[in-house]
Design a protein around this motif. Structure first.
Motif, PDB file in Angstrom:
ATOM      1  N   UNK A 184       1.127  15.707  -3.189  1.00 36.12           N
ATOM      2  CA  UNK A 184       0.529  14.822  -4.172  1.00 36.12           C
ATOM      3  C   UNK A 184      -0.974  15.062  -4.228  1.00 36.12           C
ATOM      4  N   UNK A 185      -1.522  15.059  -5.418  1.00 35.05           N
ATOM      5  CA  UNK A 185      -2.971  15.186  -5.610  1.00 35.05           C
ATOM      6  C   UNK A 185      -3.555  13.800  -5.826  1.00 35.05           C
ATOM      7  N   UNK A 186      -4.553  13.477  -5.021  1.00 34.21           N
ATOM      8  CA  UNK A 186      -5.171  12.153  -5.115  1.00 34.21           C
ATOM      9  C   UNK A 186      -6.199  12.128  -6.233  1.00 34.21           C
ATOM     10  N   UNK A 187      -6.142  11.083  -7.060  1.00 27.95           N
ATOM     11  CA  UNK A 187      -7.147  10.830  -8.093  1.00 27.95           C
ATOM     12  C   UNK A 187      -7.660   9.410  -7.934  1.00 27.95           C
ATOM     13  N   UNK A 188      -8.983   9.254  -8.067  1.00 28.19           N
ATOM     14  CA  UNK A 188      -9.606   7.942  -7.894  1.00 28.19           C
ATOM     15  C   UNK A 188     -10.311   7.564  -9.197  1.00 28.19           C
ATOM     16  N   UNK A 189      -9.929   6.432  -9.759  1.00 30.64           N
ATOM     17  CA  UNK A 189     -10.567   5.895 -10.953  1.00 30.64           C
ATOM     18  C   UNK A 189     -11.291   4.609 -10.560  1.00 30.64           C
ATOM     19  N   UNK A 245       0.835  -1.193   0.000  1.00 32.70           N
ATOM     20  CA  UNK A 245       0.000   0.000   0.000  1.00 32.70           C
ATOM     21  C   UNK A 245       0.875   1.250   0.000  1.00 32.70           C
ATOM     22  N   UNK A 246       0.326   2.384  -0.419  1.00 33.72           N
ATOM     23  CA  UNK A 246       1.120   3.619  -0.408  1.00 33.72           C
ATOM     24  C   UNK A 246       1.454   4.054   1.017  1.00 33.72           C
ATOM     25  N   UNK A 247       2.721   4.255   1.281  1.00 37.75           N
ATOM     26  CA  UNK A 247       3.190   4.790   2.546  1.00 37.75           C
ATOM     27  C   UNK A 247       4.444   5.601   2.269  1.00 37.75           C
ATOM     28  N   UNK A 248       5.074   6.119   3.335  1.00 38.19           N
ATOM     29  CA  UNK A 248       6.237   6.978   3.150  1.00 38.19           C
ATOM     30  C   UNK A 248       7.345   6.237   2.422  1.00 38.19           C
ATOM     31  N   UNK A 249       7.591   4.982   2.798  1.00 40.95           N
ATOM     32  CA  UNK A 249       8.697   4.230   2.194  1.00 40.95           C
ATOM     33  C   UNK A 249       8.440   3.949   0.716  1.00 40.95           C
ATOM     34  N   UNK A 250       7.230   3.500   0.362  1.00 39.28           N
ATOM     35  CA  UNK A 250       6.956   3.153  -1.033  1.00 39.28           C
ATOM     36  C   UNK A 250       6.896   4.394  -1.915  1.00 39.28           C
ATOM     37  N   UNK A 251       6.334   5.490  -1.399  1.00 38.94           N
ATOM     38  CA  UNK A 251       6.312   6.720  -2.189  1.00 38.94           C
ATOM     39  C   UNK A 251       7.706   7.332  -2.301  1.00 38.94           C
ATOM     40  N   UNK A 306      -3.664   8.899   4.335  1.00 43.67           N
ATOM     41  CA  UNK A 306      -2.215   9.052   4.275  1.00 43.67           C
ATOM     42  C   UNK A 306      -1.811  10.451   3.839  1.00 43.67           C
ATOM     43  N   UNK A 307      -2.560  11.002   2.861  1.00 42.41           N
ATOM     44  CA  UNK A 307      -2.194  12.310   2.329  1.00 42.41           C
ATOM     45  C   UNK A 307      -2.746  13.472   3.144  1.00 42.41           C
ATOM     46  N   UNK A 308      -3.606  13.175   4.133  1.00 36.38           N
ATOM     47  CA  UNK A 308      -4.186  14.252   4.948  1.00 36.38           C
ATOM     48  C   UNK A 308      -3.096  14.949   5.744  1.00 36.38           C
ATOM     49  N   UNK A 309      -3.211  16.249   5.859  1.00 30.47           N
ATOM     50  CA  UNK A 309      -2.247  17.032   6.636  1.00 30.47           C
ATOM     51  C   UNK A 309      -2.606  16.951   8.106  1.00 30.47           C
ATOM     52  N   UNK A 310      -1.795  16.243   8.883  1.00 32.93           N
ATOM     53  CA  UNK A 310      -2.054  16.064  10.312  1.00 32.93           C
ATOM     54  C   UNK A 310      -0.832  16.546  11.088  1.00 32.93           C
ATOM     55  N   UNK A 311      -1.074  17.307  12.152  1.00 30.33           N
ATOM     56  CA  UNK A 311       0.028  17.786  12.974  1.00 30.33           C
ATOM     57  C   UNK A 311       0.699  16.597  13.646  1.00 30.33           C
ATOM     58  N   UNK A 312       2.022  16.494  13.517  1.00 29.11           N
ATOM     59  CA  UNK A 312       2.772  15.380  14.092  1.00 29.11           C
ATOM     60  C   UNK A 312       3.541  15.850  15.312  1.00 29.11           C
ATOM     61  N   UNK A 313       3.403  15.098  16.395  1.00 29.47           N
ATOM     62  CA  UNK A 313       4.103  15.455  17.638  1.00 29.47           C
ATOM     63  C   UNK A 313       5.574  15.085  17.572  1.00 29.47           C
ATOM     64  N   UNK A 314       5.914  14.067  16.797  1.00 30.16           N
ATOM     65  CA  UNK A 314       7.298  13.617  16.698  1.00 30.16           C
ATOM     66  C   UNK A 314       7.763  13.716  15.251  1.00 30.16           C
ATOM     67  N   UNK A 315       9.059  13.934  15.056  1.00 32.10           N
ATOM     68  CA  UNK A 315       9.613  14.081  13.719  1.00 32.10           C
ATOM     69  C   UNK A 315       9.370  12.859  12.865  1.00 32.10           C
ATOM     70  N   UNK A 316       9.501  11.669  13.483  1.00 34.56           N
ATOM     71  CA  UNK A 316       9.336  10.449  12.714  1.00 34.56           C
ATOM     72  C   UNK A 316       7.898  10.235  12.228  1.00 34.56           C
ATOM     73  N   UNK A 317       6.952  10.999  12.806  1.00 32.77           N
ATOM     74  CA  UNK A 317       5.555  10.869  12.388  1.00 32.77           C
ATOM     75  C   UNK A 317       5.163  11.832  11.266  1.00 32.77           C
ATOM     76  N   UNK A 318       6.076  12.689  10.845  1.00 35.95           N
ATOM     77  CA  UNK A 318       5.774  13.664   9.803  1.00 35.95           C
ATOM     78  C   UNK A 318       5.589  12.949   8.458  1.00 35.95           C
ATOM     79  N   UNK A 319       4.552  13.326   7.737  1.00 34.37           N
ATOM     80  CA  UNK A 319       4.311  12.778   6.401  1.00 34.37           C
ATOM     81  C   UNK A 319       4.850  13.779   5.384  1.00 34.37           C
ATOM     82  N   UNK A 352      -5.564   6.093   1.040  1.00 31.75           N
ATOM     83  CA  UNK A 352      -4.780   7.156   0.420  1.00 31.75           C
ATOM     84  C   UNK A 352      -5.196   8.520   0.947  1.00 31.75           C
ATOM     85  N   UNK A 353      -6.504   8.736   1.149  1.00 36.96           N
ATOM     86  CA  UNK A 353      -6.961  10.006   1.719  1.00 36.96           C
ATOM     87  C   UNK A 353      -6.376  10.229   3.103  1.00 36.96           C
TER      88      UNK A 353
END
Length: 578
Positions: free
Chosen positions: A505-510, A441-447, A486-499, A483-484
């Motif tokens: 990226x703009x999400x498109x759904x087909x 699935x799409x995540x930080x490592x795969x992207x 994952x791409x949502x802008x969420x405040x991260x308390x720790x550096x390792x949690x930053x997306x 994907x929604x």
């Protein structure tokens, strides 16, 4: 938009009849001008040979005087057509049926000499003849629907051929002069006088021009005032079409359209016939619709325009997101079109002391695709017309537009998921290209892996970095929510949690992507991967009237000239589903 069915006639000569094959040759059109009249007055109708679509002519019926009431009216079929010295010649196989024998006998013995064609016009071009100053309407795109045997011809050069080597290569000067005089609207005595004096066609043209100028000078000048724009035919058609579209599919009408919202289809048809100079007094609803549909009234155009507007609204609303990832093109024909991509020039080199600038070259490659036509038909029945059921008509028409959009989406999704070979013989997504990631699935490592791969892509020279920037993340419904999130802008308390991909990226759904594979695409303005195109004269879904005697109403057809293909693999990256 298809206009009404027109007919032109010619004369017949039977000596080309082959009794064994039961065939006869006929010159079915010389493309001669024919005088016509509409609500604006007299004009010359001209057929452009280059605009003839002859694809449906083979197998077209030979009818008895344009009658289409039953199968007995068919007395033959067109087997072959060709151009011969600027004339359209057809080989017609006559029926051996006993009920048509008397009519066939009249043709083969030469008693029945008239030939007429029925044709429809998809596009008109209007001009003014520089000599006679007469209005000319040229059929720029047209097709022949049937050929008929008739007693009185209109085109003096069209006939069943008595001698194929003599008929068409040696035009009759008297016939040409009579056609010229008739086209100019002059009396037949003028032609008799010219022919009797031995005038050739050049002298006849000069005499006809002088006669037309003299007639024009003798007419009193009538100054007409064009009042409100509603009196202008084009503006009136636009207002009525917009009003009809609002009644079909809803919406907010413009102020100048509101007066027509209360008009039923029957009211619109009656008004069109009246403007065409036809009386509607005492006519039933069936008669009104039949005359409005099969004469020169603008009623079919009003309905067609409204249907086009509703269909285009449905077409636009149902567009696939894949079109936003591709580059649009327009093509002049249905031949395969190759999109050439030039390679990079590399880097600038230091200038030598001699001042000589080193030349370089650019590699190139090309991917091709071609257009195809997709079509359906809708019948507007007499019940729907009489009942004024515009809601149903609007639903059916909107479905046309949605069907066209779905057709485009199916083609592009099949192109995406089918992973076809490109011109180099390698599939679009291939390990050798480095544009396939590991399953998941799409995540930080795969992207991150996708971005690094796209950033390191080189040009056609294999050296110059293109520096592709990922812009779109394309998924199917299986991964939409993930994907929604994952791409949502969420405040991260720790550096390792930053997306790091939030907001980048703009999400498109087909919805036609049925598995959990996902794709990353570059901005097509920077590096397009996909391409799609339309015929230059018919972009998007088209609706036009189709003349039909099979239904007590009107028929319309929707068609789409569309094609799609790949341009380059460098702007796309695939990660298979887990």
């Amino acid at each position: 938009m298809l206009d009404d069915v027109h007919t032109r006639a010619a004369t017949v000569a039977p000596a080309s009849f082959d009794p064994e094959a039961q065939t006869i040759e006929a010159t079915i059109s010389t493309f001669a001008d024919v005088p016509r009249r509409d609500e604006r007055g007299a004009y010359l109708e001209r057929l452009d040979p280059a605009g003839l679509n002859a694809s449906g002519l083979i197998g077209a019926p030979l009818l008895d005087g344009h009658r289409q009431g039953s199968g007995r009216d068919v007395i033959g079929t067109v087997e072959a057509v060709r151009m011969d010295s600027g004339r359209l010649v057809a080989t017609i196989r006559l029926t051996r049926a006993s009920d048509a024998a008397p009519l066939v006998a009249r043709i083969t013995e030469g008693t029945l000499k008239g030939v007429s064609v029925g044709y429809t016009v998809a596009r008109w071009v209007e001009t003014t003849d520089p000599q006679t100053r007469q209005r000319v309407r040229t059929a720029a795109v047209w097709s022949i629907t049937e050929v008929s045997a008739v007693p009185i011809p209109a085109d003096p050069g069209a006939h069943f051929r008595s001698n194929p080597m003599l008929d068409d290569n040696q035009p009759d000067p008297a016939a040409e002069i009579r056609a010229l005089v008739r086209s100019a609207g002059l009396p037949a005595e003028t032609a008799d006088s010219l022919i009797g004096a031995g005038a050739d066609i050049v002298a006849a043209k000069a005499a006809v021009f002088d006669a037309v100028q003299t007639r024009a000078a003798a007419r009193p000048v009538i100054r007409a005032h064009v009042g409100a724009s509603a009196e202008d035919p084009a503006t009136l058609i636009r207002r009525q079409s917009d009003a009809l579209a609002v009644r079909m599919a809803g919406g907010t009408p413009a102020d100048d359209v509101k007066p027509f919202l209360a008009d039923s289809l029957l009211d619109t048809a009656r008004g069109a016939l009246t403007r065409a100079g036809q009386s509607v007094r005492g006519l039933s609803a069936d008669d009104v619709f039949a005359r409005a549909a099969h004469t020169t009234s603008d009623f079919p155009l009003v309905v067609s325009n409204a249907m086009n507007k509703v269909a285009l609204d449905g077409y636009a609303a149902a567009q696939s997101p894949l079109k936003a990832l591709a580059r649009q093109r327009t093509l002049p024909n249905f031949k395969a079109s190759t999109s050439i991509r030039l390679g990079e020039v590399g880097r600038l080199e230091p200038l030598a002391e001699s001042g000589e600038i080193t030349a370089t070259c650019r590699a190139e490659n090309g991917e091709s695709f071609k257009l195809a036509t997709y079509a359906r038909r809708i019948d507007v029945t007499r019940e729907l017309l009489i009942n004024d059921d515009l809601g149903l008509l609007g639903d059916l028409t909107r479905a046309f537009g949605e069907a066209a959009a779905a057709t485009e989406a199916d083609i592009m999704v099949a192109l995406l998921t089918g992973n076809p070979d490109l011109s180099d013989g390698t599939p679009v997504f291939d390990a050798s290209r480095g544009n396939i990631g590991g399953a998941g699935d799409p995540d930080v490592a795969s992207l991150d892996a996708a971005r690094k791969a796209m950033r390191s892509v080189t040009g056609l020279d294999g050296k110059t970095l293109i520096a592709v920037t990922p812009k779109y993340l394309l998924v199917g419904p299986e991964l939409e929510t993930l994907a929604e999130s994952f791409l949502a802008s969420i405040y991260a308390a720790a550096t390792e949690d930053v997306n790091p991909f939030s907001g980048k990226l703009t999400l498109m759904v087909e919805p036609r992507i049925t598995d959990d594979s996902w794709y990353v695409f570059a901005d097509p303005a920077r590096l397009p991967s996909l391409q799609y195109g339309y015929l230059s004269s018919a972009q998007g879904v088209q609706i036009q009237r189709q003349d039909s005697w099979n239904t007590l109403g009107m028929s319309y057809r929707a068609w789409l000239d569309f094609g799609a293909g790949w341009m380059d693999w460098r702007g796309a990256y695939l990660t298979p589903g887990s």
